[in-house]
Design an enzyme around this catalytic site. Sequence first.
Site, PDB file in Angstrom:
ATOM      1  N   GLY A 210      21.681 -83.186  19.456  1.00  0.00           N
ATOM      2  CA  GLY A 210      20.886 -83.163  18.247  1.00  0.00           C
ATOM      3  C   GLY A 210      20.030 -81.924  18.193  1.00  0.00           C
ATOM      4  O   GLY A 210      20.161 -81.007  19.015  1.00  0.00           O
TER       5      GLY A 210
ATOM      6  N   VAL B  34      19.759 -83.458  24.030  1.00  0.00           N
ATOM      7  CA  VAL B  34      21.143 -83.744  24.399  1.00  0.00           C
ATOM      8  C   VAL B  34      21.172 -85.186  24.892  1.00  0.00           C
ATOM      9  O   VAL B  34      20.281 -85.610  25.640  1.00  0.00           O
ATOM     10  CB  VAL B  34      21.639 -82.802  25.515  1.00  0.00           C
ATOM     11  CG1 VAL B  34      23.063 -83.151  25.924  1.00  0.00           C
ATOM     12  CG2 VAL B  34      21.548 -81.358  25.070  1.00  0.00           C
ATOM     13  N   VAL B  35      22.156 -85.964  24.437  1.00  0.00           N
ATOM     14  CA  VAL B  35      22.258 -87.362  24.841  1.00  0.00           C
ATOM     15  C   VAL B  35      23.406 -87.511  25.834  1.00  0.00           C
ATOM     16  O   VAL B  35      24.536 -87.096  25.552  1.00  0.00           O
ATOM     17  CB  VAL B  35      22.480 -88.285  23.627  1.00  0.00           C
ATOM     18  CG1 VAL B  35      22.535 -89.741  24.080  1.00  0.00           C
ATOM     19  CG2 VAL B  35      21.364 -88.094  22.603  1.00  0.00           C
TER      20      VAL B  35
ATOM     21  N   LYS C 144      18.380 -89.697  26.610  1.00  0.00           N
ATOM     22  CA  LYS C 144      18.047 -88.704  25.595  1.00  0.00           C
ATOM     23  C   LYS C 144      17.160 -87.655  26.250  1.00  0.00           C
ATOM     24  O   LYS C 144      15.977 -87.876  26.478  1.00  0.00           O
ATOM     25  CB  LYS C 144      17.330 -89.368  24.407  1.00  0.00           C
ATOM     26  CG  LYS C 144      17.097 -88.464  23.221  1.00  0.00           C
ATOM     27  CD  LYS C 144      16.514 -89.269  22.051  1.00  0.00           C
ATOM     28  CE  LYS C 144      16.349 -88.426  20.800  1.00  0.00           C
ATOM     29  NZ  LYS C 144      15.832 -89.205  19.657  1.00  0.00           N
TER      30      LYS C 144
ATOM     31  N   ASP D  68      14.690 -91.555   8.705  1.00  0.00           N
ATOM     32  CA  ASP D  68      15.944 -90.810   8.876  1.00  0.00           C
ATOM     33  C   ASP D  68      17.124 -91.764   8.989  1.00  0.00           C
ATOM     34  O   ASP D  68      18.013 -91.583   9.813  1.00  0.00           O
ATOM     35  CB  ASP D  68      15.855 -89.910  10.112  1.00  0.00           C
ATOM     36  CG  ASP D  68      16.913 -88.799  10.101  1.00  0.00           C
ATOM     37  OD1 ASP D  68      17.466 -88.516   9.015  1.00  0.00           O
ATOM     38  OD2 ASP D  68      17.187 -88.228  11.170  1.00  0.00           O
TER      39      ASP D  68
END
Length: 495
Positions: free
Chosen positions: A235, A239-240, A253, A350
């Site tokens: 994202g 980084v996930v 996350k 969101d």
Amino acid sequence: MGNQFTQQSSLSSLIENQDLMAAVKLLQNGANPNELNQKGKSCLRLALEQGNSQIYRILHQISGEIIPPLVNETPLHHAVRHNHTKLVRMFLRNPTAFPNYKNAKNSEGQTSLHIAAMLGYSEIVALLLKYNAQADSKDKYGKTPRDLAIESDSPQLNEILELLGSEELIVRTPNPGKEVKESPHMRRISSKSTHFSSQIDSENNLLALEVALKDSLIPLIPSEEVKFCEIINRGSSCVVYKGMWRGTDIAIKQFKIEYSTSAKELEKFIKEMQILSKIRHPNLILLMGVCIDQPNLCLLSELVQNCSLFQAIHKSQKPLTIENRFKIAIQITQGLVYLHSNNPPIIHRDLKPENCLLDESFNIKIADFGLARPLTRFIGEEIQTTVCIGTTRFMAPELFDKSKSKSIGVGVDIWALGCIFIEVFSGKRPWSHISTADVNCIYYELFNKKPIPIPTCIPEPVRKIISKCCDYFPLNRPTASNILHELISIKSQFM
């Protein structure tokens, strides 16, 4: 120079000068398309290099050859690399006339979609995806088109990410590839290495984090207990990873380094952490703990194994049944009812299919609370615009207008919920008539109070709910509870 050119040389010169009509007449008179010009190139090769789709098609139909041949790539790779959109469109639209190049790989294991994403050609990316190019294909280094897009410096990055299934604003950090390749759980704190406390701008920032952890009663997990596995998502801020903690599969996350070193970014981390620590609901992602003893702060949450709602709608081989669509819509609404029933209400801000995770039984988990705020805290914040506080296709009109900041409340989530219903029940993005390249035109539609288009394929009772959700006056929009009751009551009509 005199009349030293042969008929075929004249043909090549006409093609070089893009004189299509004269070239076609020569071909009709028997000109040989496979003789070479003075530089040793065939006419088909010249047409390819120019991106001349009309003459390329004619020459291909009469057995023209690419001389010299391409090295380790297809004609589609070449057309994409040189941004010849018309030629790309021709290859894709005519699968019977041309070989199926769309998922073919070059010597680097890259498809044409890899090339287009890497070079920032959003129109070509859209074309390739329209004709079912594989968005998750990996090159010889294990990178997908999305990975290459993120590593690029393209000004079209956000548009390409939206096409590839992510509409987030991406903020690139220096040497992004290094952070991804490094195994973060192997980095240790020592006097000889960069460590967490030395990267904080002031001791006050670290103190603020420790106080927030104590107040929120969030488990503090030592990084040595956590195993990082493969990357499952990227994202704008993180980084996930898929990971493991005490024998349990988890999602990790990992935030970019600025969240440790900047007071402003650290505050964002704390806010998301505090929101997640307060919520417990079957349709909301569960926070399990945090790691703060490494340079990159990490949130640890439950892992949803299957995919995002966006992938289920647009990428799955099995279309969603009407029963599945209602189940998904009801669960998202249930999660929203819970968030809005808090005191003060929690606003997600969101909501979109990319942030709704789906397991194999079609159970929903709403995720990504990076923009979520309690209503009282949100009202006091500086109101920003556009993608800074959401994703354009799902943003309520009041989010674009600073003068209406006082009217911003749970209604922004209700508008987004209506947009999600459009996608769930029709398979189309909200405002689907506006291309990704022109996504800012949505603001123009909102400014002029144009009704959001609701596809006629959606059941009429659901269309009515969407219309109410996307009312331009926030106070006219129904509550999540009312929407839930309506969905449950009309579901039986379609089962």
